[in-house]
Design an enzyme around this catalytic site. Sequence first.
Site, PDB file in Angstrom:
ATOM      1  CG  HIS A 159     132.486 -23.148  -5.656  1.00 50.55           C
ATOM      2  ND1 HIS A 159     133.154 -23.033  -4.577  1.00 50.55           N
ATOM      3  CD2 HIS A 159     130.932 -21.869  -4.924  1.00 50.55           C
ATOM      4  CE1 HIS A 159     132.647 -22.637  -2.683  1.00 50.55           C
ATOM      5  NE2 HIS A 159     131.235 -21.669  -3.746  1.00 50.55           N
ATOM      6  CD  GLU A 160     129.154 -20.169  -7.210  1.00 44.05           C
ATOM      7  OE1 GLU A 160     128.107 -19.519  -6.589  1.00 44.05           O
ATOM      8  OE2 GLU A 160     130.443 -19.388  -6.144  1.00 44.05           O
ATOM      9  CG  HIS A 178     126.238 -22.440  -3.321  1.00 44.37           C
ATOM     10  ND1 HIS A 178     126.369 -23.075  -2.150  1.00 44.37           N
ATOM     11  CD2 HIS A 178     127.067 -22.610  -4.063  1.00 44.37           C
ATOM     12  CE1 HIS A 178     127.596 -22.621  -2.267  1.00 44.37           C
ATOM     13  NE2 HIS A 178     128.417 -21.754  -2.690  1.00 44.37           N
ATOM     14  CG  HIS A 207     122.442 -27.820  -1.113  1.00 47.11           C
ATOM     15  ND1 HIS A 207     123.751 -27.059  -0.357  1.00 47.11           N
ATOM     16  CD2 HIS A 207     121.719 -28.491  -0.852  1.00 47.11           C
ATOM     17  CE1 HIS A 207     122.813 -27.626   1.413  1.00 47.11           C
ATOM     18  NE2 HIS A 207     121.288 -28.421   0.785  1.00 47.11           N
TER      19      HIS A 207
END
Length: 600
Positions: free
Chosen positions: A389-390, A393, A396
């Site tokens: 998940h992280e 980020h 991104h």
Amino acid sequence: MAKEEKTRSKIDEKYKWNLSRMYKDDDEFNLDCDKLDNLIKKINDYKGIITKDAKTLYDYLRLEEQIDVVFTNLYVYANCKNDEDLENKESQRKYNLVLNLLSKYDEVSSFTTPELLKTDYEVIKKYIKENDYLKEYSFDLEEIYRYQPHVLSESEEILVSGLSDLSTRFENNFNIINNTLVDFGYIKDEEGSEVKLTNGNYSKYIKSNDRKVRKAAFEAKGKAYMKFSNLISTDYEAYIKASAMIAKAKKYSSTMDMYLFSDGVTKDVYDNLLKVSNDNLSVLHKYFKMRKDILKLDSLEAYDLSAPLVKNYNKVYKPEDAKELICKALAVYGDEYVNQIKAFFENRNIDFYPNKGKRSGYYQNDSYKDIVVLGNYNDDFNSVSSIAHELGHAMHSYYSKKNNKPHLSEYSILVAEVASLTNEMLLSNYVINNTDDKDLKLHALNNIIEVFSDNFFGTLSLGSVFEKIVHEKAFNGDALSEDGFNDIYGKIVKKHNGSIVNDSIYLKYNWCRIPHFYTPFYYYKYSVGACTACYVAKKIISGDKTFLNKYLNFLKLGSRMLPLDELKTIGFDLNDTKIIEESIKYFNELLDKFMVIYNS
């Protein structure tokens, strides 16, 4: 002897992030503090002349960009150092030093936007045509003028900046309370050993196969927040009242309107999300009923909602295992994506394990020098999913910074959760399709189900409703108190859980533990991420190469357009409730798929 949480010095270095790429020592940090202070002083040179001509306007915008770069570098570093150990006084000093510089900047620059907006936007557009360099700031200028109805006089902006600084202090108070003062005490683990329960390891024990351990963890945490409910209520009341004062001063119709405005989101979009969630709570309750049946329980308690549906499945995933699995699952993105993921692992960009005083949870933070991830890793599949998940980020941020100049490289939080939740769904889907182990298959499938349940229903039907109510009350001048906050949240939880989950005296205190409430109207953005991630993951899994390229380009957009327009580049229109309802259908299909595999 009770098992205590490790101090930071006892954590293996290879599992701790290396922040020296941001600042190698205090001298380098202090030099940037001095540099930022000097850059802030230069803002006064533009007083009265910001829009004198195209070149002056360009020079001013360049100065603002320089300030943003240095401030972001300092803030991310200081924030990360502080979060390593919230009891460390030196780290607190650094963090407060940066916050003071931010406060100084807000005060010194308070004249700039009011002065800029005194000039007709047609003049600004003329300047943009005249100056090729100024063209790169055309979207920034368009955004500044979008705020024109909400910009105050210079003296009023100074007062508002002071309120904003106070709000930051209230948030800091909460972090200290939540991570250093709230004490969960001790519980007994599965082996009967006494262990210290903390924010960092709570997820491990609330997911225990042993129902007694889950109950002990849930009640210990509930009692702790019950004890601090009054203090947190006082702090949060002050925070939302300050937000209401700012919203009123800036002539917004509500506090919610002020916080939605930056993303170009309307009240209708927010309310539609709440309505779709509320109208489909029966699907969530179907999931709860499925849990109750699989766990063979006479009654479903709140502490059973995270219980593993695959009993005694305790496969261990060390960080090295996480690296291998995540890289395989995300290989569909291509070599650049996967190689950068490997670099994050190998270059110690990730702070894995919990330690005494460390900030709870997981996050990604990015400066213009480096990108880092904070975790509280528990060597299980859920921890692997949280790291994936992280890293969504992180990637991104990597693409945004690589493909945009600094002033256009910070993507909106509204689109941030798309990249992270898509990664979790791709990870679980990879595991499901690449193992013959029925238990692992079910474990991974349940992970996707939990990701959607928590990030869609959990944020919309709980936190987002709570925020809307309490901010409305603060804006309208209604009284708020500890009992008021608890009663509001207690009623919301009952509706969310339905008749299938038994009530508990501790559930009404759950709002106290949520740090996102100090970033108002952030919580609903997880639901946007969950809906969009369902949409994106299904298309990527289907092998749609054209869409995959569109998605990778979406990750490169930074802040070149409003977030709703960014979502439209991949075909997702948040104004269309049907596309939101499609994600709930997908969730329902996953529940059915789980039962088919479970019964096979």
